[in-house]
Design a protein around this motif. Structure first.
Motif, PDB file in Angstrom:
ATOM      1  N   PRO A 113     -33.749  19.936   4.096  1.00 16.47           N
ATOM      2  CA  PRO A 113     -34.392  20.245   2.804  1.00 16.47           C
ATOM      3  C   PRO A 113     -35.916  20.194   2.853  1.00 16.47           C
ATOM      4  O   PRO A 113     -36.576  20.767   1.973  1.00 16.47           O
ATOM      5  N   ARG A 114     -36.477  19.533   3.842  1.00 15.93           N
ATOM      6  CA  ARG A 114     -37.932  19.515   3.968  1.00 15.93           C
ATOM      7  C   ARG A 114     -38.468  20.943   4.080  1.00 15.93           C
ATOM      8  O   ARG A 114     -39.541  21.265   3.577  1.00 15.93           O
ATOM      9  N   ARG A 115     -37.704  21.803   4.764  1.00 15.37           N
ATOM     10  CA  ARG A 115     -38.126  23.201   4.917  1.00 15.37           C
ATOM     11  C   ARG A 115     -38.218  23.885   3.560  1.00 15.37           C
ATOM     12  O   ARG A 115     -39.180  24.602   3.276  1.00 15.37           O
ATOM     13  N   GLY A 116     -37.214  23.681   2.737  1.00 16.67           N
ATOM     14  CA  GLY A 116     -37.217  24.294   1.422  1.00 16.67           C
ATOM     15  C   GLY A 116     -38.351  23.793   0.555  1.00 16.67           C
ATOM     16  O   GLY A 116     -39.002  24.570  -0.160  1.00 16.67           O
ATOM     17  N   ARG A 117     -38.596  22.472   0.588  1.00 22.49           N
ATOM     18  CA  ARG A 117     -39.682  21.926  -0.228  1.00 22.49           C
ATOM     19  C   ARG A 117     -41.034  22.457   0.267  1.00 22.49           C
ATOM     20  O   ARG A 117     -41.942  22.703  -0.533  1.00 22.49           O
ATOM     21  N   LEU A 118     -41.169  22.633   1.576  1.00 18.19           N
ATOM     22  CA  LEU A 118     -42.404  23.191   2.120  1.00 18.19           C
ATOM     23  C   LEU A 118     -42.605  24.620   1.621  1.00 18.19           C
ATOM     24  O   LEU A 118     -43.729  25.021   1.291  1.00 18.19           O
ATOM     25  N   LEU A 119     -41.532  25.380   1.539  1.00 17.70           N
ATOM     26  CA  LEU A 119     -41.626  26.775   1.117  1.00 17.70           C
ATOM     27  C   LEU A 119     -41.818  26.935  -0.387  1.00 17.70           C
ATOM     28  O   LEU A 119     -42.493  27.865  -0.830  1.00 17.70           O
ATOM     29  N   ARG A 129     -48.677  17.445  20.316  1.00 16.89           N
ATOM     30  CA  ARG A 129     -48.835  18.420  19.236  1.00 16.89           C
ATOM     31  C   ARG A 129     -47.502  18.598  18.489  1.00 16.89           C
ATOM     32  O   ARG A 129     -47.482  18.668  17.255  1.00 16.89           O
ATOM     33  N   ALA A 130     -46.425  18.670  19.240  1.00 16.59           N
ATOM     34  CA  ALA A 130     -45.109  18.823  18.618  1.00 16.59           C
ATOM     35  C   ALA A 130     -44.782  17.620  17.736  1.00 16.59           C
ATOM     36  O   ALA A 130     -44.201  17.768  16.652  1.00 16.59           O
ATOM     37  N   ARG A 131     -45.161  16.419  18.176  1.00 15.11           N
ATOM     38  CA  ARG A 131     -44.928  15.217  17.369  1.00 15.11           C
ATOM     39  C   ARG A 131     -45.738  15.262  16.087  1.00 15.11           C
ATOM     40  O   ARG A 131     -45.265  14.857  15.013  1.00 15.11           O
ATOM     41  N   LEU A 132     -46.965  15.760  16.170  1.00 14.69           N
ATOM     42  CA  LEU A 132     -47.810  15.860  14.983  1.00 14.69           C
ATOM     43  C   LEU A 132     -47.266  16.901  13.999  1.00 14.69           C
ATOM     44  O   LEU A 132     -47.287  16.678  12.781  1.00 14.69           O
ATOM     45  N   VAL A 133     -46.767  18.002  14.509  1.00 11.68           N
ATOM     46  CA  VAL A 133     -46.189  19.028  13.638  1.00 11.68           C
ATOM     47  C   VAL A 133     -44.945  18.491  12.938  1.00 11.68           C
ATOM     48  O   VAL A 133     -44.754  18.699  11.734  1.00 11.68           O
ATOM     49  N   GLU A 134     -44.115  17.775  13.680  1.00  9.68           N
ATOM     50  CA  GLU A 134     -42.912  17.198  13.073  1.00  9.68           C
ATOM     51  C   GLU A 134     -43.292  16.145  12.033  1.00  9.68           C
ATOM     52  O   GLU A 134     -42.679  16.076  10.958  1.00  9.68           O
ATOM     53  N   ALA A 135     -44.312  15.352  12.334  1.00  9.41           N
ATOM     54  CA  ALA A 135     -44.781  14.360  11.366  1.00  9.41           C
ATOM     55  C   ALA A 135     -45.356  15.050  10.129  1.00  9.41           C
ATOM     56  O   ALA A 135     -45.167  14.589   9.001  1.00  9.41           O
ATOM     57  N   GLY A 136     -46.054  16.172  10.342  1.00 10.35           N
ATOM     58  CA  GLY A 136     -46.593  16.923   9.219  1.00 10.35           C
ATOM     59  C   GLY A 136     -45.486  17.462   8.322  1.00 10.35           C
ATOM     60  O   GLY A 136     -45.604  17.438   7.090  1.00 10.35           O
ATOM     61  N   LEU A 137     -44.397  17.919   8.930  1.00 10.14           N
ATOM     62  CA  LEU A 137     -43.260  18.396   8.140  1.00 10.14           C
ATOM     63  C   LEU A 137     -42.648  17.256   7.340  1.00 10.14           C
ATOM     64  O   LEU A 137     -42.264  17.439   6.181  1.00 10.14           O
ATOM     65  N   GLU A 138     -42.575  16.090   7.935  1.00 11.77           N
ATOM     66  CA  GLU A 138     -42.014  14.930   7.246  1.00 11.77           C
ATOM     67  C   GLU A 138     -42.830  14.592   5.997  1.00 11.77           C
ATOM     68  O   GLU A 138     -42.260  14.260   4.944  1.00 11.77           O
ATOM     69  N   LEU A 139     -44.155  14.710   6.107  1.00  8.03           N
ATOM     70  CA  LEU A 139     -45.017  14.365   4.974  1.00  8.03           C
ATOM     71  C   LEU A 139     -45.098  15.495   3.950  1.00  8.03           C
ATOM     72  O   LEU A 139     -44.995  15.259   2.742  1.00  8.03           O
ATOM     73  N   LEU A 140     -45.262  16.723   4.415  1.00  7.24           N
ATOM     74  CA  LEU A 140     -45.369  17.853   3.494  1.00  7.24           C
ATOM     75  C   LEU A 140     -44.038  18.169   2.818  1.00  7.24           C
ATOM     76  O   LEU A 140     -44.003  18.640   1.692  1.00  7.24           O
ATOM     77  N   GLY A 141     -42.958  17.884   3.516  1.00  8.13           N
ATOM     78  CA  GLY A 141     -41.642  18.166   2.964  1.00  8.13           C
ATOM     79  C   GLY A 141     -41.025  16.984   2.247  1.00  8.13           C
ATOM     80  O   GLY A 141     -39.818  16.986   1.963  1.00  8.13           O
ATOM     81  N   ALA A 142     -41.836  15.993   1.938  1.00  6.87           N
ATOM     82  CA  ALA A 142     -41.326  14.798   1.267  1.00  6.87           C
ATOM     83  C   ALA A 142     -40.825  15.141  -0.126  1.00  6.87           C
ATOM     84  O   ALA A 142     -41.355  16.024  -0.802  1.00  6.87           O
ATOM     85  N   ASP A 143     -39.802  14.432  -0.548  1.00  6.26           N
ATOM     86  CA  ASP A 143     -39.236  14.630  -1.882  1.00  6.26           C
ATOM     87  C   ASP A 143     -40.063  13.807  -2.871  1.00  6.26           C
ATOM     88  O   ASP A 143     -39.924  12.595  -2.966  1.00  6.26           O
ATOM     89  N   GLY A 144     -40.937  14.484  -3.575  1.00 10.65           N
ATOM     90  CA  GLY A 144     -41.812  13.773  -4.506  1.00 10.65           C
ATOM     91  C   GLY A 144     -43.210  14.337  -4.431  1.00 10.65           C
ATOM     92  O   GLY A 144     -43.421  15.533  -4.633  1.00 10.65           O
ATOM     93  N   ASP A 145     -44.164  13.501  -4.100  1.00 12.65           N
ATOM     94  CA  ASP A 145     -45.568  13.903  -4.051  1.00 12.65           C
ATOM     95  C   ASP A 145     -46.003  14.014  -2.590  1.00 12.65           C
ATOM     96  O   ASP A 145     -46.338  13.004  -1.964  1.00 12.65           O
ATOM     97  N   PRO A 146     -46.013  15.226  -2.026  1.00 17.24           N
ATOM     98  CA  PRO A 146     -46.378  15.365  -0.611  1.00 17.24           C
ATOM     99  C   PRO A 146     -47.862  15.090  -0.390  1.00 17.24           C
ATOM    100  O   PRO A 146     -48.711  15.637  -1.077  1.00 17.24           O
ATOM    101  N   ARG A 147     -48.149  14.235   0.566  1.00 18.80           N
ATOM    102  CA  ARG A 147     -49.538  13.899   0.884  1.00 18.80           C
ATOM    103  C   ARG A 147     -49.741  14.013   2.386  1.00 18.80           C
ATOM    104  O   ARG A 147     -48.993  13.416   3.164  1.00 18.80           O
ATOM    105  N   LEU A 148     -50.728  14.790   2.780  1.00 17.48           N
ATOM    106  CA  LEU A 148     -51.016  14.981   4.194  1.00 17.48           C
ATOM    107  C   LEU A 148     -52.437  14.528   4.475  1.00 17.48           C
ATOM    108  O   LEU A 148     -53.395  15.116   3.983  1.00 17.48           O
TER     109      LEU A 148
END
Length: 205
Positions: free
Chosen positions: A113-119, A23-42
């Motif tokens: 910065p992924r955190r900021g882009r997510l927010l 679950r922790a790996r999936l959450v971290e992967a989700g942050l990587e995708l949602l916090g992407a610089d550009g067009d976030p796709r999950l």
């Protein structure tokens, strides 16, 4: 007994612990995708590929991608809030508390910065996270309102002050991350500390 145990334990790690780790790996992967610089796709497929897991492991922890997005968002908000509160509690004097809390927030975002882009990313405004952003803003307002009352002794005007400051800080950080505000991390902390203290004093005097 041994056969039953072998079904629950693999390589010395219990099944619940392995599920927690996945679950922790999936959450971290989700942050990587949602916090992407550009067009976030999950997507389920995308997050599983990022986490190195097969889809069946996704569904043991999350009903769908929205549930994962909420879990990612809640983790980030919790980490930032905890960092800010810890920093405030370890400082002694009111101005130091303000600076410590702001520094913790800005540092949390600048370090990842992924955190900021997510927010703040406008690309996520039409997703399930739009409502979560509203909820987290209200949470930060409540936290700041409590600090205004505790640190500066302000009761009257604490609600307005907290709303004003949280909204202003959010816009400042959004502009900074978006590249429209060309200042350093240190400048943001310095300027915002001065503004926070000035507003708090205006309320308490």
């Amino acid at each position: 007994m041994l056969e039953g145990m072998s079904a629950r334990v693999y390589a010395g790690v219990a099944g619940e612990e392995r599920q927690t780790a996945r679950r922790a790996r999936l959450v971290e992967a989700g942050l990587e995708l949602l916090g992407a610089d550009g067009d976030p796709r999950l997507t389920v497929r995308g997050v599983c590929a990022e986490a190195g897991l097969v889809p069946r492991y996704f569904y043991e922890s999350f009903a769908d991608r929205d549930a994962l997005a909420v879990a990612v968002f809640d983790r980030v908000v919790s980490e930032i809030a905890d960092a800010a509160l810890t920093a405030v509690e370890t400082a002694d004097h009111p101005p130091d508390k303000v600076r410590a809390g702001l520094n913790a927030i800005v540092r949390s975002i600048s370090e990842d910065p992924r955190r900021g882009r997510l927010l703040f990313s406008p690309a996520l405004n039409s997703t399930v996270l739009a409502g979560r952003r509203v909820d987290s803003t209200r949470m930060f307002v409540r936290l700041l309102r409590a600090q205004v009352r505790a640190v500066f002794g302000a009761e009257e005007g604490a609600d307005l002050t907290a709303d004003f400051l949280v909204g202003g800080l959010a816009q400042t950080l959004s502009s900074w991350l978006g590249g429209t505000l060309d200042v350093s991390e240190e400048e943001i902390v310095d300027k915002c500390t001065g503004l926070f203290i000035a507003v708090a004093k205006a309320v308490t005097e």
